[in-house]
Write a protein that holds these residues in place. Structure first.
Motif, PDB file in Angstrom:
ATOM      1  N   THR A 168     -98.269 -13.757  44.440  1.00 49.32           N
ATOM      2  CA  THR A 168     -97.629 -15.069  44.417  1.00 49.32           C
ATOM      3  C   THR A 168     -98.318 -15.935  43.372  1.00 49.32           C
ATOM      4  OG1 THR A 168     -96.998 -14.946  46.734  1.00 49.32           O
ATOM      5  CG2 THR A 168     -97.083 -17.136  45.760  1.00 49.32           C
ATOM      6  N   HIS A 216     -94.104 -24.878  42.522  1.00 47.08           N
ATOM      7  CA  HIS A 216     -93.225 -23.788  42.101  1.00 47.08           C
ATOM      8  C   HIS A 216     -93.912 -22.484  42.479  1.00 47.08           C
ATOM      9  CE1 HIS A 216     -91.017 -26.585  39.415  1.00 47.08           C
ATOM     10  NE2 HIS A 216     -92.210 -27.164  39.341  1.00 47.08           N
ATOM     11  N   ARG A 217     -93.176 -21.586  43.148  1.00 40.78           N
ATOM     12  CA  ARG A 217     -93.748 -20.300  43.544  1.00 40.78           C
ATOM     13  C   ARG A 217     -92.869 -19.169  43.040  1.00 40.78           C
ATOM     14  NH1 ARG A 217     -95.720 -20.878  49.780  1.00 40.78           N
ATOM     15  NH2 ARG A 217     -94.875 -22.945  50.004  1.00 40.78           N
ATOM     16  N   HIS A 218     -93.534 -18.103  42.644  1.00 45.50           N
ATOM     17  CA  HIS A 218     -92.834 -16.878  42.246  1.00 45.50           C
ATOM     18  C   HIS A 218     -93.586 -15.717  42.873  1.00 45.50           C
ATOM     19  CE1 HIS A 218     -90.439 -14.154  39.793  1.00 45.50           C
ATOM     20  NE2 HIS A 218     -91.555 -13.456  39.655  1.00 45.50           N
ATOM     21  N   HIS A 262     -93.745 -15.477  50.696  1.00 41.74           N
ATOM     22  CA  HIS A 262     -94.587 -16.291  49.821  1.00 41.74           C
ATOM     23  C   HIS A 262     -95.742 -16.783  50.677  1.00 41.74           C
ATOM     24  CE1 HIS A 262     -91.805 -16.632  46.481  1.00 41.74           C
ATOM     25  NE2 HIS A 262     -90.887 -17.239  47.195  1.00 41.74           N
ATOM     26  N   ASP A 299     -87.819 -17.730  41.444  1.00 42.27           N
ATOM     27  CA  ASP A 299     -88.664 -18.910  41.550  1.00 42.27           C
ATOM     28  C   ASP A 299     -88.122 -19.845  42.619  1.00 42.27           C
ATOM     29  OD1 ASP A 299     -90.397 -18.219  39.395  1.00 42.27           O
ATOM     30  OD2 ASP A 299     -88.830 -18.822  38.008  1.00 42.27           O
ATOM     31  N   THR A 300     -89.017 -20.463  43.363  1.00 46.90           N
ATOM     32  CA  THR A 300     -88.634 -21.511  44.301  1.00 46.90           C
ATOM     33  C   THR A 300     -89.475 -22.738  43.993  1.00 46.90           C
ATOM     34  OG1 THR A 300     -90.254 -20.834  45.951  1.00 46.90           O
ATOM     35  CG2 THR A 300     -88.059 -19.866  46.129  1.00 46.90           C
ATOM     36  N   ALA A 301     -88.933 -23.892  44.279  1.00 47.21           N
ATOM     37  CA  ALA A 301     -89.656 -25.139  44.051  1.00 47.21           C
ATOM     38  C   ALA A 301     -89.504 -26.015  45.278  1.00 47.21           C
ATOM     39  CB  ALA A 301     -89.132 -25.855  42.821  1.00 47.21           C
ATOM     40  N   HIS A 353     -84.458 -23.199  42.303  1.00 47.13           N
ATOM     41  CA  HIS A 353     -84.337 -21.806  42.735  1.00 47.13           C
ATOM     42  C   HIS A 353     -83.692 -20.987  41.630  1.00 47.13           C
ATOM     43  CE1 HIS A 353     -85.377 -22.881  46.844  1.00 47.13           C
ATOM     44  NE2 HIS A 353     -84.571 -23.917  46.706  1.00 47.13           N
ATOM     45  N   SER A 354     -84.206 -19.793  41.411  1.00 49.36           N
ATOM     46  CA  SER A 354     -83.604 -18.906  40.416  1.00 49.36           C
ATOM     47  C   SER A 354     -83.384 -17.531  41.023  1.00 49.36           C
ATOM     48  CB  SER A 354     -84.505 -18.790  39.184  1.00 49.36           C
ATOM     49  OG  SER A 354     -85.683 -18.089  39.511  1.00 49.36           O
ATOM     50  N   GLN A 376    -102.302 -24.154  38.173  1.00 50.09           N
ATOM     51  CA  GLN A 376    -101.697 -22.834  38.307  1.00 50.09           C
ATOM     52  C   GLN A 376    -102.733 -21.871  38.851  1.00 50.09           C
ATOM     53  OE1 GLN A 376     -99.419 -21.330  35.020  1.00 50.09           O
ATOM     54  NE2 GLN A 376     -99.445 -19.255  35.794  1.00 50.09           N
TER      55      GLN A 376
END
Length: 192
Positions: A125, A92-94, A171, A81-83, A49-50, A138
């Motif tokens: 997303t 990984h999603r942004h 997301h 970002d989440t993973a 996570h960021s 990706q």
């Protein structure tokens, strides 16, 4: 139409236009414009996570005599970002994008306001799948989804306020469960 009715019609139109201008300038004098920016609080990078960020702008009009204000809000948010999943295969999603909504602010104590937002975002997303740390896939999808937010603001000066907020976006990626990440953020807002 007689000449009298034509003059009367023009006079009514001129008076109506003057009243409209006076009313709109009175509303404009009471309508502070607000710009707010916030940066997400540090999250657990080890878990994937960021931090994210948010910026918004809008106009506020008084809603009654109790100091409550509300208005239209335009903004942009990036939820970081989440993973998910084990290191063997991790998604990984942004998600980021523009949004439009309504915000209401209610004074609770001297100099303090509670704020609530509701709106829609046009989210992009990006999904990136890694296998043992190496990128395997990706893709990007766009979708319309909700934006909900709440916050607390302290009016530091007549033009500046410190804010603490949480915003929830969405997301969504075809074939995967919908996730609603939260952006916990601290920021500044200015009104003019």
């Amino acid at each position: 139409m007689s000449a009298f009715h034509g003059v009367r019609w023009r006079l009514n139109a001129a008076v109506s236009a003057a009243l409209l201008l006076l009313a709109s300038s009175a509303v404009a004098a009471q309508t502070p414009w607000r710009i707010e920016s916030a940066v997400g609080l540090p999250m657990d990078r080890a878990a994937g996570h960021s931090t994210g960020w948010r910026v918004s702008a809008g106009a506020e009009v008084p809603l009654g005599d109790h100091g409550c204000v509300g208005g239209l809000l335009l903004g942009f948010a990036a939820f970081g970002d989440t993973a998910e999943g084990p290191l063997v295969q991790r998604n990984h999603r942004h998600t980021s994008g523009p949004s439009v909504g309504l915000q209401v602010a209610l004074p609770v104590l001297d100099g303090w306001q509670v704020r609530a937002r509701v709106g829609l975002g046009y989210w992009q997303t990006v999904l990136r799948t890694t296998v043992n740390g190496a990128e395997a896939f990706q893709a990007t999808e766009h979708h319309v989804g909700p934006l909900l937010g709440a916050g607390l603001a302290w009016q530091w000066s007549p033009a500046l306020a410190l804010t603490a907020s949480v915003d929830v976006g969405q997301h969504r990626f075809d074939g995967l469960p919908t996730v609603r990440p939260a952006l916990w953020a601290l920021g500044l807002s200015t009104s003019f």
